[in-house]
Design a protein around this motif. Structure first.
Motif, PDB file in Angstrom:
ATOM      1  N   LYS A  75       0.791  -1.239   0.000  1.00 41.48           N
ATOM      2  CA  LYS A  75       0.000   0.000   0.000  1.00 41.48           C
ATOM      3  C   LYS A  75       0.819   1.283   0.000  1.00 41.48           C
ATOM      4  CE  LYS A  75      -4.357  -1.781   1.820  1.00 41.48           C
ATOM      5  NZ  LYS A  75      -5.201  -1.990   3.012  1.00 41.48           N
ATOM      6  N   PRO A  76       1.949   1.372   0.703  1.00 43.56           N
ATOM      7  CA  PRO A  76       2.727   2.608   0.572  1.00 43.56           C
ATOM      8  C   PRO A  76       3.152   2.888  -0.867  1.00 43.56           C
ATOM      9  CG  PRO A  76       3.440   1.367   2.492  1.00 43.56           C
ATOM     10  CD  PRO A  76       2.516   0.472   1.730  1.00 43.56           C
ATOM     11  N   VAL A  77       3.458   1.845  -1.627  1.00 38.57           N
ATOM     12  CA  VAL A  77       3.827   2.016  -3.036  1.00 38.57           C
ATOM     13  C   VAL A  77       2.620   2.507  -3.833  1.00 38.57           C
ATOM     14  CG1 VAL A  77       4.697   0.854  -5.101  1.00 38.57           C
ATOM     15  CG2 VAL A  77       5.601   0.233  -2.845  1.00 38.57           C
ATOM     16  N   GLN A  78       1.447   1.939  -3.581  1.00 35.35           N
ATOM     17  CA  GLN A  78       0.244   2.393  -4.262  1.00 35.35           C
ATOM     18  C   GLN A  78      -0.043   3.854  -3.944  1.00 35.35           C
ATOM     19  OE1 GLN A  78      -2.054  -0.881  -2.547  1.00 35.35           O
ATOM     20  NE2 GLN A  78      -2.560  -1.596  -4.601  1.00 35.35           N
ATOM     21  N   ALA A  79       0.196   4.256  -2.690  1.00 31.32           N
ATOM     22  CA  ALA A  79      -0.019   5.654  -2.303  1.00 31.32           C
ATOM     23  C   ALA A  79       0.939   6.575  -3.052  1.00 31.32           C
ATOM     24  CB  ALA A  79       0.128   5.812  -0.795  1.00 31.32           C
ATOM     25  N   VAL A  80       2.199   6.167  -3.182  1.00 27.92           N
ATOM     26  CA  VAL A  80       3.156   6.959  -3.952  1.00 27.92           C
ATOM     27  C   VAL A  80       2.667   7.139  -5.380  1.00 27.92           C
ATOM     28  CG1 VAL A  80       5.471   6.952  -4.954  1.00 27.92           C
ATOM     29  CG2 VAL A  80       5.166   6.368  -2.546  1.00 27.92           C
ATOM     30  N   ALA A  81       2.179   6.057  -5.973  1.00 30.73           N
ATOM     31  CA  ALA A  81       1.689   6.127  -7.354  1.00 30.73           C
ATOM     32  C   ALA A  81       0.551   7.128  -7.488  1.00 30.73           C
ATOM     33  CB  ALA A  81       1.235   4.747  -7.816  1.00 30.73           C
ATOM     34  N   LEU A  87      -2.750  13.082  -6.792  1.00 29.94           N
ATOM     35  CA  LEU A  87      -3.526  13.081  -5.556  1.00 29.94           C
ATOM     36  C   LEU A  87      -2.933  14.111  -4.593  1.00 29.94           C
ATOM     37  CD1 LEU A  87      -5.815  11.517  -3.974  1.00 29.94           C
ATOM     38  CD2 LEU A  87      -3.955  10.177  -2.967  1.00 29.94           C
ATOM     39  N   PRO A  88      -3.732  15.069  -4.080  1.00 31.32           N
ATOM     40  CA  PRO A  88      -3.184  16.149  -3.270  1.00 31.32           C
ATOM     41  C   PRO A  88      -3.244  15.923  -1.763  1.00 31.32           C
ATOM     42  CG  PRO A  88      -5.423  16.711  -3.908  1.00 31.32           C
ATOM     43  CD  PRO A  88      -5.141  15.342  -4.482  1.00 31.32           C
ATOM     44  N   ALA A 229      13.918   8.740   0.447  1.00 34.41           N
ATOM     45  CA  ALA A 229      13.711   9.772  -0.572  1.00 34.41           C
ATOM     46  C   ALA A 229      13.880  11.166   0.018  1.00 34.41           C
ATOM     47  CB  ALA A 229      12.319   9.622  -1.179  1.00 34.41           C
ATOM     48  N   THR A 230      14.176  12.123  -0.841  1.00 34.81           N
ATOM     49  CA  THR A 230      14.384  13.489  -0.394  1.00 34.81           C
ATOM     50  C   THR A 230      13.063  14.172  -0.064  1.00 34.81           C
ATOM     51  OG1 THR A 230      14.381  14.260  -2.690  1.00 34.81           O
ATOM     52  CG2 THR A 230      16.516  13.734  -1.700  1.00 34.81           C
ATOM     53  N   GLN A 231      13.151  15.181   0.787  1.00 34.97           N
ATOM     54  CA  GLN A 231      11.978  15.938   1.211  1.00 34.97           C
ATOM     55  C   GLN A 231      11.257  16.518  -0.001  1.00 34.97           C
ATOM     56  OE1 GLN A 231      11.639  16.261   4.746  1.00 34.97           O
ATOM     57  NE2 GLN A 231       9.532  16.856   4.334  1.00 34.97           N
ATOM     58  N   GLY A 232       9.931  16.431   0.022  1.00 36.53           N
ATOM     59  CA  GLY A 232       9.118  17.009  -1.032  1.00 36.53           C
ATOM     60  C   GLY A 232       8.750  16.051  -2.139  1.00 36.53           C
ATOM     61  N   THR A 233       9.383  14.881  -2.189  1.00 33.21           N
ATOM     62  CA  THR A 233       9.023  13.886  -3.199  1.00 33.21           C
ATOM     63  C   THR A 233       7.775  13.132  -2.756  1.00 33.21           C
ATOM     64  OG1 THR A 233      10.420  12.223  -2.145  1.00 33.21           O
ATOM     65  CG2 THR A 233      11.430  13.567  -3.882  1.00 33.21           C
ATOM     66  N   PRO A 234       7.032  12.550  -3.688  1.00 30.05           N
ATOM     67  CA  PRO A 234       5.880  11.738  -3.288  1.00 30.05           C
ATOM     68  C   PRO A 234       6.260  10.624  -2.322  1.00 30.05           C
ATOM     69  CG  PRO A 234       5.774  12.199  -5.637  1.00 30.05           C
ATOM     70  CD  PRO A 234       7.115  12.689  -5.164  1.00 30.05           C
ATOM     71  N   GLU A 235       7.424  10.009  -2.543  1.00 27.68           N
ATOM     72  CA  GLU A 235       7.855   8.924  -1.667  1.00 27.68           C
ATOM     73  C   GLU A 235       8.009   9.413  -0.233  1.00 27.68           C
ATOM     74  OE1 GLU A 235       9.518   7.922  -5.781  1.00 27.68           O
ATOM     75  OE2 GLU A 235       9.071   9.709  -4.579  1.00 27.68           O
ATOM     76  N   ARG A 236       8.744  10.496  -0.066  1.00 21.42           N
ATOM     77  CA  ARG A 236       8.988  11.018   1.284  1.00 21.42           C
ATOM     78  C   ARG A 236       7.685  11.515   1.918  1.00 21.42           C
ATOM     79  NH1 ARG A 236      13.429  13.271   3.886  1.00 21.42           N
ATOM     80  NH2 ARG A 236      12.798  13.910   5.985  1.00 21.42           N
ATOM     81  N   THR A 237       6.799  12.075   1.105  1.00 23.13           N
ATOM     82  CA  THR A 237       5.521  12.558   1.630  1.00 23.13           C
ATOM     83  C   THR A 237       4.702  11.415   2.218  1.00 23.13           C
ATOM     84  OG1 THR A 237       5.518  14.363   0.012  1.00 23.13           O
ATOM     85  CG2 THR A 237       3.420  13.842   1.060  1.00 23.13           C
ATOM     86  N   VAL A 238       4.692  10.273   1.532  1.00 16.91           N
ATOM     87  CA  VAL A 238       3.981   9.098   2.053  1.00 16.91           C
ATOM     88  C   VAL A 238       4.634   8.619   3.341  1.00 16.91           C
ATOM     89  CG1 VAL A 238       3.467   6.661   1.623  1.00 16.91           C
ATOM     90  CG2 VAL A 238       3.046   8.357  -0.170  1.00 16.91           C
TER      91      VAL A 238
END
Length: 349
Positions: A75-81, A87-88, A229-238
């Protein structure tokens, strides 16, 4: 491999990926023992991988390269996608997007809020109906005469976010679970990107969403990329959302929430059939698959793998395995196998 130019995600550069993992009978190994009175009464087989901060395999037990289904651990990967597709969400609602929630009122309220943002309603959800996952919450529902619902099912946050993503992209809401739908194609592309390997097979998860088969090694690699991941990327946000709102990603008293509280910076996600993945901000990661799906082995094996990854064992003491009772007295417990925990002792109980 999936073509991102058909998904509305053409701006995302396609990373080179390895071939799909082999579909075979996994060569699992003993990873945990059920010890009663100093005697090994039962053995749980499975597979474990520990990655260092450089991404190299530092420990492997069993078969970490065979194709398997990561279930909700993906699910974290799906959220990144979904974030990459526009998705905001952030904070609590993003954590809920990646959740296998307990069905508490805050989870239902969060899913309703996502549906409102999507201009959709509960009837637009296509996940299965169910009672809340948490036993105490479920019992209370039964006492109150409440019926199973799509909102109460533990994946409703993810499904609500899928509808929101579709609405924002002008994609069909009715068919959002079809593997050929642009949303699912976009998710598949990111699964391959983050795991670094092609998807071996697609089936249907328990909630009704497409489920992608990768390897245990690939799953660990994906979560390592998310947490480092670096700050501000979708990965780091999740990662930040799930770590800041651990009970929205699971529920009160759930072992994954307690584990994230115990280990600063840790992100972890469980999945049905004995799956767990966990990673630290520097990229160290572990992934676990218990062959028989037993939760009683999943938790202590994950804790032992984290210790092998360098986490302070004192922080993991509460996850060493539930005691086994005999006549109301503690007579044993589930212990990691010695190949995973060199200090494991099967003679002291």
């Amino acid at each position: 491999m999936y073509d991102p130019t058909t998904t509305g995600a053409a701006a995302i550069p396609a990373a080179p990926v390895a071939a799909a993992p082999a579909i075979r009978e996994p060569l699992h190994a003993p990873v945990a023992h059920l010890v009663r009175g100093g005697v090994i009464e039962g053995i749980h087989y499975g597979s474990v991988v520990v990655l260092g901060a450089d991404g190299e395999v530092e420990l492997q037990l069993g078969d970490i390269e065979a194709a398997f289904y990561p279930r909700s651990a993906l699910k974290p990967v799906q959220a990144v996608a979904m974030l990459r597709a526009g998705l905001p969400l952030d904070g609590e609602l993003l954590s809920l997007t990646a959740a296998s929630h307990s069905g508490e009122e805050r989870h239902l309220a969060g899913a309703r809020r996502i549906l409102e943002l999507a201009g959709a309603g509960e009837d637009d959800l296509r996940n299965v109906t169910d009672m809340p996952y948490d036993p105490a919450v479920r019992d209370r529902w039964i006492r109150e005469g409440r019926q199973p619902s799509r909102l109460a099912q533990n994946c409703s946050g993810k499904h609500a976010a899928m509808l929101y993503t579709c609405r924002l992209n002008g994609w069909s809401l009715e068919s959002y679970l079809d593997p050929a739908h642009p949303l699912q194609q976009a998710i598949a592309e990111i699964v391959e990107d983050l795991t670094g390997q092609a998807i071996a097979r697609v089936t249907v998860d328990g909630c009704g969403a497409p489920l992608f088969s990768v390897s245990l090694h690939g799953l660990a690699r994906a979560l390592a990329r998310i947490t480092s991941a670096t700050q501000g990327t979708p990965e780091r946000t999740v990662a930040d959302a799930m770590r800041a709102h651990v009970e929205m990603a699971s529920g009160a008293g759930r072992d994954v929430a307690e584990l994230m509280r115990a280990v600063p910076g840790l992100l972890t996600k469980d999945g049905f059939e004995g799956v767990q993945v966990a990673a630290l901000p520097d990229g160290r990661a572990v992934a676990v698959k218990i062959a028989d799906g037993a939760d009683r082995a999943r938790v202590p094996v994950t804790a032992a793998a984290l210790a092998r990854a360098g986490v302070d064992p004192a922080a993991l003491a509460d996850f060493a395995g539930a005691p086994l009772l005999g006549g109301g007295e503690v007579v044993g417990r589930v212990r990691p196998a010695r190949a995973l925990d060199p200090l494991a002792d099967t003679t002291d109980i």
